[in-house]
Design a protein around this motif. Sequence first.
Motif, mmCIF file in Angstrom:
data_model
loop_
_atom_site.group_PDB
_atom_site.id
_atom_site.type_symbol
_atom_site.label_atom_id
_atom_site.label_comp_id
_atom_site.label_asym_id
_atom_site.label_seq_id
_atom_site.Cartn_x
_atom_site.Cartn_y
_atom_site.Cartn_z
ATOM 1 N N GLN A 1 -2.508 -6.127 -12.787
ATOM 2 C CA GLN A 1 -3.595 -6.025 -11.821
ATOM 3 C C GLN A 1 -4.944 -5.678 -12.453
ATOM 4 O O GLN A 1 -5.969 -5.686 -11.775
ATOM 5 C CB GLN A 1 -3.252 -4.970 -10.762
ATOM 6 N N ARG B 1 9.240 -14.232 -16.742
ATOM 7 C CA ARG B 1 7.965 -14.505 -16.082
ATOM 8 C C ARG B 1 7.112 -15.459 -16.912
ATOM 9 O O ARG B 1 6.386 -16.285 -16.380
ATOM 10 C CB ARG B 1 7.196 -13.206 -15.854
ATOM 11 N N ASN C 1 13.855 -6.381 -1.570
ATOM 12 C CA ASN C 1 12.991 -6.821 -0.477
ATOM 13 C C ASN C 1 11.516 -6.741 -0.870
ATOM 14 O O ASN C 1 10.733 -7.649 -0.610
ATOM 15 C CB ASN C 1 13.259 -5.963 0.760
ATOM 16 N N SER D 1 10.244 -6.692 -3.964
ATOM 17 C CA SER D 1 9.888 -7.428 -5.179
ATOM 18 C C SER D 1 9.466 -8.868 -4.919
ATOM 19 O O SER D 1 8.910 -9.512 -5.809
ATOM 20 C CB SER D 1 11.069 -7.421 -6.156
ATOM 21 N N LYS D 2 9.703 -9.372 -3.723
ATOM 22 C CA LYS D 2 9.378 -10.763 -3.430
ATOM 23 C C LYS D 2 7.876 -11.035 -3.448
ATOM 24 O O LYS D 2 7.436 -12.099 -3.871
ATOM 25 C CB LYS D 2 9.966 -11.152 -2.071
ATOM 26 N N LYS D 3 7.060 -10.060 -3.016
ATOM 27 C CA LYS D 3 5.622 -10.295 -2.943
ATOM 28 C C LYS D 3 4.793 -9.156 -3.535
ATOM 29 O O LYS D 3 3.631 -9.355 -3.874
ATOM 30 C CB LYS D 3 5.202 -10.514 -1.476
ATOM 31 N N ASP D 4 5.356 -7.978 -3.644
ATOM 32 C CA ASP D 4 4.602 -6.798 -4.070
ATOM 33 C C ASP D 4 4.870 -6.485 -5.534
ATOM 34 O O ASP D 4 6.028 -6.320 -5.923
ATOM 35 C CB ASP D 4 5.004 -5.606 -3.195
ATOM 36 N N PRO D 5 3.819 -6.385 -6.391
ATOM 37 C CA PRO D 5 4.031 -5.994 -7.797
ATOM 38 C C PRO D 5 4.741 -4.647 -7.929
ATOM 39 O O PRO D 5 5.530 -4.447 -8.851
ATOM 40 C CB PRO D 5 2.600 -5.918 -8.354
ATOM 41 N N LYS E 1 5.191 -1.053 3.911
ATOM 42 C CA LYS E 1 5.345 -2.483 4.192
ATOM 43 C C LYS E 1 5.761 -2.708 5.647
ATOM 44 O O LYS E 1 5.226 -3.597 6.329
ATOM 45 C CB LYS E 1 6.371 -3.097 3.262
#
Length: 423
Positions: A193, A236, A370, A372-376, A417
């Motif tokens: 980030q 990654r 749950n 880890s799909k969108k949140d660093p 979330k």
Amino acid sequence: MKEEIMVFILLSPIIIYLLFVILFKNFAIGFTIIMFMLPFENLLGTGESGSISRYLIILTGVGCFLQKSLVLNKLSIFKDPIFNLILTLIFWSFASILWSVSPETSLITTITLIGNFILFSIVFLSNRKWLSIYWISLLIGCTASVILGNFLARPEGLENNLDRFTTGGQDPNDLAGLLLIAFSVGVYVFYSQLKSKRSRLLMFFNLATILIGVLLTLSRTGLIAMVVPLSFLALRKFKKKYFYLIILLFTSILYILGMDTINEFLNLFISPLFSRFNQLDESQFALARWDIWLAAIEVIKHNFFLGVGAGALPYVIDDYSSVRLPRSTYNPEIGLVAHNIILSVWSEMGLIGITIFVTILFFGFQYTLNLSKKDPWGLGMLVSILVVFVMGTTLSWENKKILYILFGSICLLYESKKNYLDD
């Protein structure tokens, strides 16, 4: 003595003001200090009465309760399954004193668990802004402890093993796990980030220092656990075209240009670690690991439902072993711990205890998947949990502070979330 009194008198106004702020204004400041102290907290001892961190945890916990008391009934923390499961584990640990082979030890273990629960609750009751500050504070503390490690005290039992790096009384294996968790959060949460080159360079220095610290501990379990964050990093980068070809070409050129220097580095840092793997058949404790597990399994067979009492396994493990086990490095008067997080909890707190504990791990892992799909943050927590799983295969990590700080962080992120989706 006079100089110490003078220093205390001069600093006392600052200390009193800081304590007032933590207690009545902002408990998060206290927890930030706790996170910074984690790598070398055992160095800050106060004799038999415990370490400074213990009193700071209590003070921060009281401050958290006072500052959140007016809104506690509106918070969903009491509905969270991990919160309730840890609370249930505390009650079960306390109940085990009734049948424990060492009631005093079980009481101490329960108090430790209560302290960990306080840490969990403090993080859970914070916010994402302070969560970032907490983990940055840990990263700074880890980097500082690695740099200053050789000047800090060594833990009892390792005075003669100068080859293994440690900081402020930390066991080298435990330190390796703590550093890897800090490294995982640093890589997957913060580094990705950062925008400016200067901040990225500074973070890279911190992460590289921490990784060198892991290698210097000469921890076999730490080296294996290191594969987890590095593997995710490689996966990654896998999508980038020609990535591995470029890395291979760059590494080859670097090795050709600096062959002698690199060889000296490998001999200094890497060779001792791999030599510890080669010495597995010579190490008394490494050879005993399998026998310890077999003995712990025998304890479970004979104390299946209730266990022998929280923290009490070292007092009976020799009685259930078919071979002579080495004595504890840190306390030769008692036996060894289980060196496995599952066997440790089950043998000490029985079927009920291990069921509660595994359920906590299950929910924590489910939350991170749950997130880890969108949140660093979710990915950082997921990698950290996997590091805990690896460390827990050969170490008894069920009472480590960092584990409950992780759970608190995960619950905070998951709750934030849910609130965002509800809004």
